[in-house]
Design a protein around this motif. Structure first.
Motif, PDB file in Angstrom:
ATOM      1  N   VAL A  16      35.860  43.953  24.019  1.00  0.00           N
ATOM      2  CA  VAL A  16      35.950  45.208  24.650  1.00  0.00           C
ATOM      3  C   VAL A  16      36.764  44.773  26.151  1.00  0.00           C
ATOM      4  O   VAL A  16      37.565  45.664  26.531  1.00  0.00           O
ATOM      5  CB  VAL A  16      34.425  45.675  25.138  1.00  0.00           C
ATOM      6  CG1 VAL A  16      34.421  46.563  26.046  1.00  0.00           C
ATOM      7  CG2 VAL A  16      33.768  45.989  23.766  1.00  0.00           C
ATOM      8  N   ALA A  75      27.079  43.257  29.452  1.00  0.00           N
ATOM      9  CA  ALA A  75      27.428  43.997  28.375  1.00  0.00           C
ATOM     10  C   ALA A  75      26.429  45.213  28.135  1.00  0.00           C
ATOM     11  O   ALA A  75      25.395  45.045  28.417  1.00  0.00           O
ATOM     12  CB  ALA A  75      27.545  42.925  27.173  1.00  0.00           C
ATOM     13  N   GLU A  95      40.393  45.333  26.066  1.00  0.00           N
ATOM     14  CA  GLU A  95      41.088  46.689  26.121  1.00  0.00           C
ATOM     15  C   GLU A  95      41.506  46.969  27.480  1.00  0.00           C
ATOM     16  O   GLU A  95      42.451  47.555  27.844  1.00  0.00           O
ATOM     17  CB  GLU A  95      39.966  47.677  25.721  1.00  0.00           C
ATOM     18  CG  GLU A  95      39.839  47.480  24.270  1.00  0.00           C
ATOM     19  CD  GLU A  95      38.754  48.764  23.587  1.00  0.00           C
ATOM     20  OE1 GLU A  95      39.000  49.809  24.382  1.00  0.00           O
ATOM     21  OE2 GLU A  95      37.885  48.655  22.736  1.00  0.00           O
ATOM     22  N   ASP A 140      31.289  39.262  21.217  1.00  0.00           N
ATOM     23  CA  ASP A 140      30.902  40.715  21.572  1.00  0.00           C
ATOM     24  C   ASP A 140      31.634  41.182  22.659  1.00  0.00           C
ATOM     25  O   ASP A 140      32.260  42.654  22.668  1.00  0.00           O
ATOM     26  CB  ASP A 140      29.426  40.973  21.828  1.00  0.00           C
ATOM     27  CG  ASP A 140      28.486  40.575  20.611  1.00  0.00           C
ATOM     28  OD1 ASP A 140      29.000  40.416  19.454  1.00  0.00           O
ATOM     29  OD2 ASP A 140      27.213  40.346  21.028  1.00  0.00           O
ATOM     30  N   TYR A 169      25.459  47.482  24.706  1.00  0.00           N
ATOM     31  CA  TYR A 169      25.123  47.831  23.301  1.00  0.00           C
ATOM     32  C   TYR A 169      24.666  48.987  22.909  1.00  0.00           C
ATOM     33  O   TYR A 169      23.939  49.474  23.592  1.00  0.00           O
ATOM     34  CB  TYR A 169      24.277  46.473  22.768  1.00  0.00           C
ATOM     35  CG  TYR A 169      24.803  45.015  22.833  1.00  0.00           C
ATOM     36  CD1 TYR A 169      25.672  44.692  21.847  1.00  0.00           C
ATOM     37  CD2 TYR A 169      24.584  44.422  24.046  1.00  0.00           C
ATOM     38  CE1 TYR A 169      26.077  43.279  21.841  1.00  0.00           C
ATOM     39  CE2 TYR A 169      25.296  43.070  24.171  1.00  0.00           C
ATOM     40  CZ  TYR A 169      26.037  42.432  23.292  1.00  0.00           C
ATOM     41  OH  TYR A 169      26.542  41.441  23.391  1.00  0.00           O
ATOM     42  N   THR A 200      34.604  50.649  29.018  1.00  0.00           N
ATOM     43  CA  THR A 200      34.111  51.258  27.851  1.00  0.00           C
ATOM     44  C   THR A 200      34.977  51.009  26.768  1.00  0.00           C
ATOM     45  O   THR A 200      36.386  51.508  26.744  1.00  0.00           O
ATOM     46  CB  THR A 200      33.801  52.619  28.128  1.00  0.00           C
ATOM     47  OG1 THR A 200      32.895  52.773  29.178  1.00  0.00           O
ATOM     48  CG2 THR A 200      33.220  53.238  26.954  1.00  0.00           C
ATOM     49  N   ALA A 201      34.558  50.593  25.370  1.00  0.00           N
ATOM     50  CA  ALA A 201      35.341  50.584  24.381  1.00  0.00           C
ATOM     51  C   ALA A 201      35.846  52.116  23.907  1.00  0.00           C
ATOM     52  O   ALA A 201      35.300  52.990  24.139  1.00  0.00           O
ATOM     53  CB  ALA A 201      34.695  50.254  23.373  1.00  0.00           C
ATOM     54  N   CYS A 242      28.625  45.942  20.662  1.00  0.00           N
ATOM     55  CA  CYS A 242      29.062  46.186  22.294  1.00  0.00           C
ATOM     56  C   CYS A 242      30.253  47.289  22.451  1.00  0.00           C
ATOM     57  O   CYS A 242      31.104  47.149  21.963  1.00  0.00           O
ATOM     58  CB  CYS A 242      29.641  44.766  22.681  1.00  0.00           C
ATOM     59  SG  CYS A 242      29.950  44.718  24.463  1.00  0.00           S
ATOM     60  N   VAL A 243      29.662  47.986  23.302  1.00  0.00           N
ATOM     61  CA  VAL A 243      30.675  49.104  23.699  1.00  0.00           C
ATOM     62  C   VAL A 243      31.160  49.503  25.068  1.00  0.00           C
ATOM     63  O   VAL A 243      31.785  50.358  25.418  1.00  0.00           O
ATOM     64  CB  VAL A 243      29.884  50.477  23.091  1.00  0.00           C
ATOM     65  CG1 VAL A 243      29.678  50.615  21.653  1.00  0.00           C
ATOM     66  CG2 VAL A 243      28.419  50.621  23.707  1.00  0.00           C
ATOM     67  N   GLY A 244      30.571  48.341  25.896  1.00  0.00           N
ATOM     68  CA  GLY A 244      31.276  48.244  27.350  1.00  0.00           C
ATOM     69  C   GLY A 244      30.908  47.055  28.067  1.00  0.00           C
ATOM     70  O   GLY A 244      29.994  46.425  27.403  1.00  0.00           O
ATOM     71  N   ARG A 256      34.238  55.822  24.467  1.00  0.00           N
ATOM     72  CA  ARG A 256      34.343  56.748  25.612  1.00  0.00           C
ATOM     73  C   ARG A 256      33.757  58.016  25.710  1.00  0.00           C
ATOM     74  O   ARG A 256      33.732  58.688  24.403  1.00  0.00           O
ATOM     75  CB  ARG A 256      36.070  56.905  26.190  1.00  0.00           C
ATOM     76  CG  ARG A 256      36.222  55.410  26.229  1.00  0.00           C
ATOM     77  CD  ARG A 256      37.696  55.327  27.033  1.00  0.00           C
ATOM     78  NE  ARG A 256      38.046  53.842  27.184  1.00  0.00           N
ATOM     79  CZ  ARG A 256      38.983  53.123  26.765  1.00  0.00           C
ATOM     80  NH1 ARG A 256      40.141  53.773  26.319  1.00  0.00           N
ATOM     81  NH2 ARG A 256      39.006  51.951  27.033  1.00  0.00           N
TER      82      ARG A 256
END
Length: 143
Positions: free
Chosen positions: A20, A49, A23, A16, A51, A82-83, A57-59, A87
């Motif tokens: 991210v 992480a 990036e 997860d 979620y 942050t993915a 998972c976004v950050g 953002r």
């Protein structure tokens, strides 16, 4: 949003969080992340992480408590990301607030991070979050 700390060996680190983190740190592989966490955990490194409500998972953040003569005790953020797909949705703000709370809980007087000079979008975010530029960071590559 759900924010959780991930321990070394947690399968969610690679499954997860790693996509991210890549990036921000495209050189990271599963093996590198596992090795860094195995060694860094003993030095205080932790990963957190974020979620989404859908379980994605976004950050994430890599951070540690640092004790030194300048700040005495601070929470230092190694990585904050942050993915791209999430953002401007509050993920970064929530993660930063979570880290600030962790800093307060552990008796820190500061929360600090370094940000590459090329990361203008990140700098705008940090200024909006009332962070200040307080120092220059100098670096020398060693062969």
């Amino acid at each position: 949003m759900k924010i959780i700390d991930l321990e070394p060996g947690d399968e969610r680190l690679a499954a997860d969080l790693l996509p991210v983190l890549r990036e921000l740190r495209p050189h990271l592989t599963e093996e590198l992340l596992t090795g860094v966490y195995a060694e860094g955990h003993g030095q205080g490194l932790r990963f957190t992480a974020v979620y989404s409500d859908a379980g994605v998972c976004v950050g994430g953040a890599g951070w540690r408590i640092v004790v030194n003569t300048s700040a005495l005790r601070k929470l230092y953020v190694d990585d904050l990301v942050t993915a791209a797909t999430a953002r401007s949705t509050g993920v970064g703000r929530a993660l930063l607030a979570y880290l600030e709370e962790r800093a307060r809980e552990t008796g820190c007087s500061r929360l600090s991070l370094d940000s590459g000079t090329q990361r203008a979008d990140a700098h705008r975010f940090y200024f909006r979050e009332r962070m200040a530029v307080t120092a220059f960071h100098f670096d020398r590559h060693l062969d």
